[in-house]
Design an enzyme around this catalytic site. Structure first.
Site, PDB file in Angstrom:
ATOM      1  N   ASP A 164       0.829  -1.206   0.000  1.00  0.00           N
ATOM      2  CA  ASP A 164       0.000   0.000   0.000  1.00  0.00           C
ATOM      3  C   ASP A 164       0.862   1.255   0.000  1.00  0.00           C
ATOM      4  O   ASP A 164       0.611   2.210  -0.742  1.00  0.00           O
ATOM      5  CB  ASP A 164      -0.904   0.025   1.240  1.00  0.00           C
ATOM      6  CG  ASP A 164      -2.204  -0.728   1.037  1.00  0.00           C
ATOM      7  OD1 ASP A 164      -2.534  -1.071  -0.111  1.00  0.00           O
ATOM      8  OD2 ASP A 164      -2.899  -0.969   2.041  1.00  0.00           O
ATOM      9  N   LEU A 165       1.875   1.278   0.850  1.00  0.00           N
ATOM     10  CA  LEU A 165       2.695   2.480   0.996  1.00  0.00           C
ATOM     11  C   LEU A 165       3.509   2.759  -0.268  1.00  0.00           C
ATOM     12  O   LEU A 165       3.579   3.907  -0.734  1.00  0.00           O
ATOM     13  CB  LEU A 165       3.610   2.349   2.207  1.00  0.00           C
ATOM     14  CG  LEU A 165       2.875   2.240   3.549  1.00  0.00           C
ATOM     15  CD1 LEU A 165       3.849   1.927   4.673  1.00  0.00           C
ATOM     16  CD2 LEU A 165       2.119   3.527   3.850  1.00  0.00           C
TER      17      LEU A 165
END
Length: 393
Positions: A164-165
């Site tokens: 996600d990051l």
């Protein structure tokens, strides 16, 4: 003036990848309007812990934004969405492809309203694939879990949602690139960011090893597939990570810790030999380092510039002198006067340094003022309130 001053971002994302992207843009000075459902971003409730009414999870990715809470499916909100699109330099979402057209937010619809808008879609597998995307699933299917964890145990996910990051950071890079190109073309473009693609990309040297060596990647636990010694060691009073990156460092490492015999051992003269004889060398090092204190190893290796560091807990890292020296904890207050600490931006720009301009907003905190800025009349706002298709606080 911040680097992205004057850039308006309409943020339809939720959870982590998209909000992390837009928070970085907001830190750099963009005006970010966080468009939420009337029940809010799911992460607002992902706790404990909470500060006031907001979860720590939500707080990690939503500073420097304003919150507009509306029911995107309501017909009498459609003109609000159109007004937002007209105002936007950047539009970002993480809806399923099948949902976009009904919401009036597919690329063709947006482009017809505002041809200059940069349109960024974050999805699991691309903007033509309707499968949902979750960090944990992508860590599994991308191969990341297969190389994470103990060598003789089960695959492990990384302890933070790295896919996600990284997806959020890739989205930010794409948006900044498209904004730069628009200066020449005066036309926006579509950016298709998939978690799956990001998951493969961050395999980096491991994926390259497989493509070039044509052999399946293995789990190495706390060791490195291509460099030895480059791993965690237990000391007499803790754990330490030592990363010997070249033959010079290996020689200095051995002499600094009193392991001169290992520096001269023909089995370990080059990194390629050390990788081949990994088990023998690591066993010898583990048996010797476990009798030394962490501080003794740190002190001796720092003298000869061999990279190393203790294994800190998260709390220890956040309280480290390096954290405060680098201004990596920002402090403010929530809407109820509670002290709020946030991890700061790692970006350090001499002429436009990111900073904390506003705390993460409460749900619908700015609904009224944003609607007024868009030219929505008081009577229309009251009607939408009565219908329950907007939320204010």
């Amino acid at each position: 003036m911040k680097a992205l001053h004057g850039c308006t971002v309409i943020d339809f994302t939720r959870v982590l990848a998209g909000p992390f992207c837009t928070m970085n843009l907001a830190d750099l000075g963009a005006e970010v309007i966080k468009v939420e459902s009337v029940t809010g971003d799911d992460t607002r409730a992902w706790g404990p812990p909470f500060v006031g009414t907001e979860s720590a999870y939500y707080l990690c990715a939503n500073r420097n934004k304003r919150s507009l809470a509306v029911d995107l499916k309501a017909s009498d909100v459609r003109h609000v969405i159109t007004a937002l699109i007209q105002k936007a330099d950047v539009i970002i979402h993480n809806f399923k492809p099948s949902s976009l057209k009904a919401l009036g937010l597919d690329y063709d619809q947006v482009h017809s309203i505002n041809p200059r808008a940069i349109y960024c879609g974050i999805s699991g597998y691309g903007l033509t694939d309707n499968r949902p995307g979750y960090d944990y699933i992508i860590q599994a299917v991308s191969g990341l879990m297969s190389i994470t964890g103990p060598t003789d145990g089960a695959p492990h996910k990384v302890g933070v949602a790295v896919v996600d990051l990284f997806t959020g950071l890739y989205a930010a890079v794409g948006i900044l690139s498209a904004l730069r190109q628009r200066e020449t073309t005066n036309v926006g473009q579509q950016i298709d960011i998939a978690l799956y693609d990001a998951g493969l990309s961050i395999l980096a040297n491991v994926a390259s090893n497989v493509l070039v060596g044509r052999q399946e990647a293995k789990r190495f636990g706390n060791e490195h597939p291509n460099i030895v010694p480059y791993q965690l060691f237990s000391t007499a009073d803790g754990e330490i990570v030592i990363t010997v990156g070249n033959d010079r460092q290996y020689n200095d490492f051995c002499h600094a810790l009193g392991f001169s015999d290992l520096a001269q051992d023909e089995r370990f003269q080059t990194n390629a030999l050390r990788v081949t004889n990994r088990r023998e060398l690591c066993a010898l090092l583990e048996d010797r380092i476990r009798f030394l204190s962490t501080q003794d190893v740190l002190t001796k290796l720092s003298v000869v510039d061999v990279p190393c560091g203790p294994v800190n807990s998260v709390a220890e890292a956040l309280e480290s002198p390096d954290t405060y020296k680098r201004n990596m904890v920002w402090q403010t207050y929530d809407a109820f006067g509670n002290v709020l600490k946030l991890v700061g931006s790692p970006l350090k720009l001499s002429a436009a340094n990111p900073s904390l301009q506003s705390r993460p907003p409460r749900l619908g905190e700015h609904t009224q003022e944003i609607l007024e800025e868009l030219g929505i009349s008081d009577s229309q706002i009251k009607h939408m309130k009565m219908r329950g298709v907007i939320h204010t606080c």
